[in-house]
Scaffold this motif. Sequence first.
Motif, PDB file in Angstrom:
ATOM      1  N   GLN A  70       0.813  -1.206   0.000  1.00 41.28           N
ATOM      2  CA  GLN A  70       0.000   0.000   0.000  1.00 41.28           C
ATOM      3  C   GLN A  70       0.850   1.261   0.000  1.00 41.28           C
ATOM      4  O   GLN A  70       0.389   2.327  -0.411  1.00 41.28           O
ATOM      5  N   SER A  71       2.095   1.153   0.432  1.00 45.34           N
ATOM      6  CA  SER A  71       2.981   2.317   0.418  1.00 45.34           C
ATOM      7  C   SER A  71       3.394   2.701  -0.997  1.00 45.34           C
ATOM      8  O   SER A  71       3.670   3.869  -1.281  1.00 45.34           O
ATOM      9  N   VAL A  72       3.456   1.708  -1.908  1.00 47.89           N
ATOM     10  CA  VAL A  72       3.754   1.964  -3.323  1.00 47.89           C
ATOM     11  C   VAL A  72       2.776   1.122  -4.141  1.00 47.89           C
ATOM     12  O   VAL A  72       3.155   0.111  -4.743  1.00 47.89           O
ATOM     13  N   PRO A  73       1.504   1.511  -4.221  1.00 51.83           N
ATOM     14  CA  PRO A  73       0.482   0.638  -4.805  1.00 51.83           C
ATOM     15  C   PRO A  73       0.566   0.481  -6.321  1.00 51.83           C
ATOM     16  O   PRO A  73      -0.160  -0.332  -6.883  1.00 51.83           O
ATOM     17  N   ARG A  74       1.430   1.257  -6.974  1.00 55.88           N
ATOM     18  CA  ARG A  74       1.570   1.136  -8.428  1.00 55.88           C
ATOM     19  C   ARG A  74       2.774   0.274  -8.817  1.00 55.88           C
ATOM     20  O   ARG A  74       3.039   0.101 -10.003  1.00 55.88           O
ATOM     21  N   ARG A  75       3.474  -0.274  -7.842  1.00 54.82           N
ATOM     22  CA  ARG A  75       4.676  -1.046  -8.133  1.00 54.82           C
ATOM     23  C   ARG A  75       4.513  -2.501  -7.701  1.00 54.82           C
ATOM     24  O   ARG A  75       4.080  -2.782  -6.587  1.00 54.82           O
ATOM     25  N   MET A  76       4.893  -3.397  -8.590  1.00 57.48           N
ATOM     26  CA  MET A  76       4.882  -4.831  -8.322  1.00 57.48           C
ATOM     27  C   MET A  76       6.319  -5.310  -8.170  1.00 57.48           C
ATOM     28  O   MET A  76       7.151  -5.084  -9.058  1.00 57.48           O
ATOM     29  N   ASN A  77       6.626  -5.960  -7.058  1.00 53.45           N
ATOM     30  CA  ASN A  77       7.952  -6.524  -6.822  1.00 53.45           C
ATOM     31  C   ASN A  77       7.900  -8.040  -6.948  1.00 53.45           C
ATOM     32  O   ASN A  77       7.025  -8.685  -6.370  1.00 53.45           O
ATOM     33  N   VAL A  78       8.840  -8.590  -7.702  1.00 55.65           N
ATOM     34  CA  VAL A  78       8.929 -10.040  -7.890  1.00 55.65           C
ATOM     35  C   VAL A  78      10.199 -10.526  -7.195  1.00 55.65           C
ATOM     36  O   VAL A  78      11.302 -10.064  -7.501  1.00 55.65           O
ATOM     37  N   TYR A  79      10.041 -11.448  -6.237  1.00 51.02           N
ATOM     38  CA  TYR A  79      11.161 -11.908  -5.414  1.00 51.02           C
ATOM     39  C   TYR A  79      11.423 -13.396  -5.597  1.00 51.02           C
ATOM     40  O   TYR A  79      10.518 -14.181  -5.886  1.00 51.02           O
ATOM     41  N   HIS A  80      12.689 -13.776  -5.411  1.00 48.35           N
ATOM     42  CA  HIS A  80      13.085 -15.162  -5.155  1.00 48.35           C
ATOM     43  C   HIS A  80      13.261 -15.227  -3.637  1.00 48.35           C
ATOM     44  O   HIS A  80      14.306 -14.888  -3.101  1.00 48.35           O
ATOM     45  N   PHE A  81      12.195 -15.652  -2.938  1.00 47.04           N
ATOM     46  CA  PHE A  81      12.197 -15.461  -1.487  1.00 47.04           C
ATOM     47  C   PHE A  81      13.202 -16.355  -0.776  1.00 47.04           C
ATOM     48  O   PHE A  81      13.708 -16.005   0.297  1.00 47.04           O
ATOM     49  N   LYS A  82      13.539 -17.522  -1.331  1.00 51.04           N
ATOM     50  CA  LYS A  82      14.484 -18.403  -0.645  1.00 51.04           C
ATOM     51  C   LYS A  82      15.896 -17.831  -0.660  1.00 51.04           C
ATOM     52  O   LYS A  82      16.667 -18.053   0.268  1.00 51.04           O
ATOM     53  N   LYS A  83      16.232 -17.119  -1.735  1.00 50.84           N
ATOM     54  CA  LYS A  83      17.550 -16.491  -1.811  1.00 50.84           C
ATOM     55  C   LYS A  83      17.539 -15.062  -1.295  1.00 50.84           C
ATOM     56  O   LYS A  83      18.593 -14.427  -1.199  1.00 50.84           O
ATOM     57  N   GLY A  84      16.352 -14.545  -0.984  1.00 48.44           N
ATOM     58  CA  GLY A  84      16.258 -13.169  -0.515  1.00 48.44           C
ATOM     59  C   GLY A  84      16.638 -12.172  -1.597  1.00 48.44           C
ATOM     60  O   GLY A  84      17.203 -11.120  -1.294  1.00 48.44           O
TER      61      GLY A  84
END
Length: 444
Positions: A70-84
């Motif tokens: 909600q702090s940046v509602p126009r941005r989508m972040n894609v993560y590899h969560f296991k590698k951080g």
Amino acid sequence: METGDVGPGLCCASFNQDSTSLAVGTKTGYRLFSVTSVDKLDCIHESIETPDVYIVERLFSSSLVVVVSQSVPRRMNVYHFKKGTEICNYSYSNNILAVRLNRQRLVVCLEESIYIHNIKDMKLLKTLLNTPSNPSGLCALSINHSNSFLAYPGSDTIGEIIVYDANNLSTVTMIPAHDSPLAAVTFSASGTKLASASERGTVIRVFSIPEGLRLFEFRRGMKRYVNISSLSFSPDAQFLCASSNTETVHIFKLEQHSPSGEEEAPSWSAYVGKMFTAASSYLPAQVSGMMSQDRAFATVRLQMAGQKNACALAIIQKLPRLLVASSDGQLFIYNIDPQDGGECTLVQKHRLFGSDKDWEETEKSQLTEPAQACQSYAATVAIPTSGPVTATLTGYSEDGGAKKGEVIPEHEFAAGPVCLDDETEFPPINWCRDGSGRGKGRRP
């Protein structure tokens, strides 16, 4: 598999594509849980890097997770969560309302436009502009990547559904599903069935895909209109569950009725059904239509009403279960009798956040149903993470969206190579940049 605002404790909750994992967004970040055991709920990942997460979607059981704050509602972040590690991020012209994933496509839904990405390299393939106003971000993507059908509202005044082929980037059909605007849509696992409900919430319909023919019609109730927030097929598409702002979750059975000439075992319900069938020919079409609609095969009465819940039908430890992620931060697991239906049995509940002390105080003030003990099974191993590393890069679109005045999304790539754990963990995202670690921005 649904996402929605579910209450003050949780910002969102969503099951992954095969309902083996639950993702929840909170005021402090997000958590991923393994939902493969009844008696134990394992938190396999927790992030406090991004506050106020209102969208979090995991791709099957892979390491890829999509987060919107909600702090940046126009941005989508894609993560590899296991590698951080952050794989990339995209910024759009308006607030992101929904994200859907399968092994071929990543779909981002805004109020009046939809973006379709190739999930293997995050390349933007198509922008659907000037779609009907869709303030709730209602859309569904089939999890079967061989077809990748996308469903979204075709009107903001009636319940039309546009079915779009996200692989071939072409419209498949338009289904006139309801008289009132849509409230919920979902695909079966194979992508051959589509279920829908309107804002009235009284009737749920199931259509064949890609033909768009009506296969089933279920009546949730006649006494009142409700807001259906969650629809979900069972893995074999034999059952469909519907959750609303009432205290009842309905489970419908998708079965064709036997031919009228076939002998059936005599029963009171069969006798009444034959009476209704005979009487329907003398009644107005609207009334006879209601009498021919199937009712719920099984039900669950929740401990709260008036709030959204995320529901899913899954096979856990070889038995059919109903999963309900509630607005107060609990996961309820119910047993379903696939033969006789009826009232489902609560077998376990788990809390999704908060301290033991907070939950003890909450439970003292509420009358709760005691959970029944279940057989113990091995737990999923939690994997530690570290913070993401990023570098900036501008994006591009191949379909010429900028020619119509649309803002082209910008994205940011992680420094260094990023891929999922191994070749068997799909998709192997190994191209988001050139060999130097900094990609080349292009514009049409």
